[in-house]
Write a protein that holds these residues in place. Sequence first.
Motif, PDB file in Angstrom:
ATOM      1  N   GLY A   7       0.809  -1.208   0.000  1.00  0.00           N
ATOM      2  CA  GLY A   7       0.000   0.000   0.000  1.00  0.00           C
ATOM      3  C   GLY A   7       0.840   1.255   0.000  1.00  0.00           C
ATOM      4  N   THR A   8       1.966   1.227   0.711  1.00  0.00           N
ATOM      5  CA  THR A   8       2.897   2.359   0.683  1.00  0.00           C
ATOM      6  C   THR A   8       3.466   2.540  -0.713  1.00  0.00           C
ATOM      7  N   PHE A   9       3.912   1.447  -1.308  1.00  0.00           N
ATOM      8  CA  PHE A   9       4.451   1.496  -2.678  1.00  0.00           C
ATOM      9  C   PHE A   9       3.428   2.060  -3.661  1.00  0.00           C
ATOM     10  N   LEU A  10       2.192   1.585  -3.598  1.00  0.00           N
ATOM     11  CA  LEU A  10       1.179   2.033  -4.547  1.00  0.00           C
ATOM     12  C   LEU A  10       0.815   3.500  -4.333  1.00  0.00           C
ATOM     13  N   SER A  11       0.748   3.930  -3.075  1.00  0.00           N
ATOM     14  CA  SER A  11       0.438   5.334  -2.796  1.00  0.00           C
ATOM     15  C   SER A  11       1.536   6.252  -3.307  1.00  0.00           C
ATOM     16  N   VAL A  12       2.777   5.869  -3.050  1.00  0.00           N
ATOM     17  CA  VAL A  12       3.909   6.664  -3.534  1.00  0.00           C
ATOM     18  C   VAL A  12       3.932   6.673  -5.059  1.00  0.00           C
ATOM     19  N   SER A  13       3.754   5.529  -5.664  1.00  0.00           N
ATOM     20  CA  SER A  13       3.772   5.447  -7.129  1.00  0.00           C
ATOM     21  C   SER A  13       2.704   6.344  -7.751  1.00  0.00           C
ATOM     22  N   ALA A  14       1.553   6.439  -7.098  1.00  0.00           N
ATOM     23  CA  ALA A  14       0.444   7.217  -7.649  1.00  0.00           C
ATOM     24  C   ALA A  14       0.728   8.707  -7.683  1.00  0.00           C
ATOM     25  N   VAL A  15       1.482   9.213  -6.687  1.00  0.00           N
ATOM     26  CA  VAL A  15       1.733  10.664  -6.630  1.00  0.00           C
ATOM     27  C   VAL A  15       2.988  11.081  -7.391  1.00  0.00           C
ATOM     28  N   LEU A  16       3.807  10.132  -7.791  1.00  0.00           N
ATOM     29  CA  LEU A  16       5.091  10.481  -8.403  1.00  0.00           C
ATOM     30  C   LEU A  16       4.974  11.289  -9.690  1.00  0.00           C
ATOM     31  N   PRO A  17       4.082  10.970 -10.614  1.00  0.00           N
ATOM     32  CA  PRO A  17       4.027  11.780 -11.826  1.00  0.00           C
ATOM     33  C   PRO A  17       3.812  13.266 -11.546  1.00  0.00           C
ATOM     34  N   VAL A  18       2.942  13.569 -10.589  1.00  0.00           N
ATOM     35  CA  VAL A  18       2.685  14.972 -10.246  1.00  0.00           C
ATOM     36  C   VAL A  18       3.898  15.590  -9.556  1.00  0.00           C
ATOM     37  N   MET A  19       4.450  14.894  -8.568  1.00  0.00           N
ATOM     38  CA  MET A  19       5.591  15.445  -7.841  1.00  0.00           C
ATOM     39  C   MET A  19       6.802  15.638  -8.752  1.00  0.00           C
ATOM     40  N   LYS A  20       7.034  14.699  -9.655  1.00  0.00           N
ATOM     41  CA  LYS A  20       8.162  14.846 -10.576  1.00  0.00           C
ATOM     42  C   LYS A  20       7.946  16.029 -11.519  1.00  0.00           C
ATOM     43  N   ALA A  21       6.718  16.215 -11.986  1.00  0.00           N
ATOM     44  CA  ALA A  21       6.428  17.351 -12.865  1.00  0.00           C
ATOM     45  C   ALA A  21       6.618  18.673 -12.129  1.00  0.00           C
ATOM     46  N   GLN A  22       6.300  18.678 -10.831  1.00  0.00           N
ATOM     47  CA  GLN A  22       6.485  19.883 -10.012  1.00  0.00           C
ATOM     48  C   GLN A  22       7.941  20.110  -9.637  1.00  0.00           C
ATOM     49  N   LYS A  23       8.746  19.014  -9.732  1.00  0.00           N
ATOM     50  CA  LYS A  23      10.131  19.007  -9.271  1.00  0.00           C
ATOM     51  C   LYS A  23      10.235  19.315  -7.769  1.00  0.00           C
ATOM     52  N   LYS A  24       9.288  18.801  -7.030  1.00  0.00           N
ATOM     53  CA  LYS A  24       9.334  18.923  -5.571  1.00  0.00           C
ATOM     54  C   LYS A  24       8.248  18.042  -4.965  1.00  0.00           C
ATOM     55  N   ILE A  41      16.872   7.904  -2.454  1.00  0.00           N
ATOM     56  CA  ILE A  41      17.966   8.089  -3.409  1.00  0.00           C
ATOM     57  C   ILE A  41      17.411   8.323  -4.810  1.00  0.00           C
ATOM     58  N   GLU A  42      16.472   7.491  -5.199  1.00  0.00           N
ATOM     59  CA  GLU A  42      15.926   7.581  -6.554  1.00  0.00           C
ATOM     60  C   GLU A  42      15.221   8.913  -6.817  1.00  0.00           C
ATOM     61  N   LEU A  43      14.558   9.451  -5.803  1.00  0.00           N
ATOM     62  CA  LEU A  43      13.715  10.630  -6.008  1.00  0.00           C
ATOM     63  C   LEU A  43      14.411  11.949  -5.690  1.00  0.00           C
ATOM     64  N   ALA A  44      15.603  11.876  -5.137  1.00  0.00           N
ATOM     65  CA  ALA A  44      16.334  13.101  -4.787  1.00  0.00           C
ATOM     66  C   ALA A  44      16.531  14.053  -5.971  1.00  0.00           C
ATOM     67  N   PRO A  45      16.791  13.581  -7.202  1.00  0.00           N
ATOM     68  CA  PRO A  45      16.976  14.521  -8.315  1.00  0.00           C
ATOM     69  C   PRO A  45      15.766  15.407  -8.593  1.00  0.00           C
ATOM     70  N   TRP A  46      14.587  14.992  -8.148  1.00  0.00           N
ATOM     71  CA  TRP A  46      13.380  15.804  -8.342  1.00  0.00           C
ATOM     72  C   TRP A  46      13.029  16.615  -7.097  1.00  0.00           C
ATOM     73  N   ASN A  47      13.949  16.690  -6.149  1.00  0.00           N
ATOM     74  CA  ASN A  47      13.698  17.431  -4.906  1.00  0.00           C
ATOM     75  C   ASN A  47      12.505  16.846  -4.145  1.00  0.00           C
ATOM     76  N   ILE A  48      12.386  15.534  -4.210  1.00  0.00           N
ATOM     77  CA  ILE A  48      11.357  14.816  -3.456  1.00  0.00           C
ATOM     78  C   ILE A  48      12.043  14.090  -2.300  1.00  0.00           C
ATOM     79  N   THR A  49      11.641  14.406  -1.078  1.00  0.00           N
ATOM     80  CA  THR A  49      12.219  13.735   0.082  1.00  0.00           C
ATOM     81  C   THR A  49      11.291  12.628   0.564  1.00  0.00           C
ATOM     82  N   VAL A  50      11.883  11.596   1.166  1.00  0.00           N
ATOM     83  CA  VAL A  50      11.121  10.452   1.675  1.00  0.00           C
ATOM     84  C   VAL A  50      11.641  10.141   3.074  1.00  0.00           C
ATOM     85  N   ASN A  51      10.780  10.301   4.062  1.00  0.00           N
ATOM     86  CA  ASN A  51      11.157  10.056   5.447  1.00  0.00           C
ATOM     87  C   ASN A  51      10.058   9.275   6.159  1.00  0.00           C
ATOM     88  N   ALA A  52      10.346   8.831   7.381  1.00  0.00           N
ATOM     89  CA  ALA A  52       9.370   8.025   8.122  1.00  0.00           C
ATOM     90  C   ALA A  52       9.291   8.456   9.571  1.00  0.00           C
TER      91      ALA A  52
END
Length: 259
Positions: A115-132, A170-181
């Motif tokens: 569920g975490t993977f699917l939720s993250v995957s769903a928002v990535l296109p928007v976040m990558k387009a925003q570059k943040k 690591i993978e998402l850092a180039p788009w200025n997307i942070t991932v923490n817990a």
Amino acid sequence: MFTSLAGKTVIVTGASKGIGRGIARRFGEAGLNVLVVSRHIADAQRVAGEIGPNASAFAADVTSPEDSAAMAEAALERYGAIDVLCANAGIFPAAKLGDMTAADFDHVIGTNLKGTFLSVSAVLPVMKAQKKGRIVITSSITGPITGFPGWTHYGASKAGQLGFMRTAAIELAPWNITVNAVMPGNILTEGMEGMGEAYIAATAACVPMKKLGAVADIANAALFFASEEAGYITGQGLVIDGGQVLPESPMALDEMGTA
């Protein structure tokens, strides 16, 4: 602090009760637009109503790729952006090894980790387009640090979330997307209150601070990770447990002394 968040948009999964509800309400107080996500629309609507006009409800099952995609589409359509995802949805049914079935195991892993993977995957296109973007995962001390009988599947899912987080960061850092817990210890939620005063007292006795955490303690940590002020922090888990994991034995608690 946190003035950078006003007017931004957050999706909170598993937001109908407990920690998820607290996170959604706290983000609303900070001036964000909040998409309150739950499996049942009535539950999501109730929490959205508690937050006010800057919140709306959406029904989604995070184990479904289609529901997860629809969730992201709804946030974008309603608010024009997805700045923060709080991947909080999780379940914790107890079953000890020998009694636990493959279906039991798959259900917990499917909700908490997939569920975490699917939720993250769903928002990535928007976040990558925003570059943040900011992604905050609700993990636990159970699994990554501690264990509890009956929760091998739960512990595996919560440890797995941290493994997912580190490579995703690591993978998402180039788009200025942070991932923490955030990694809660024993928190006084509706479920904990239902266990009774004796259970709560016994649990609190194991914590150096001699009390259970509040939902607000987790929500405030999630809010920090979502902020611009935390923009240089990624791939990290923050333990919020009143020092519960620190004593090497019960004797350490006996030797604490009193204030």
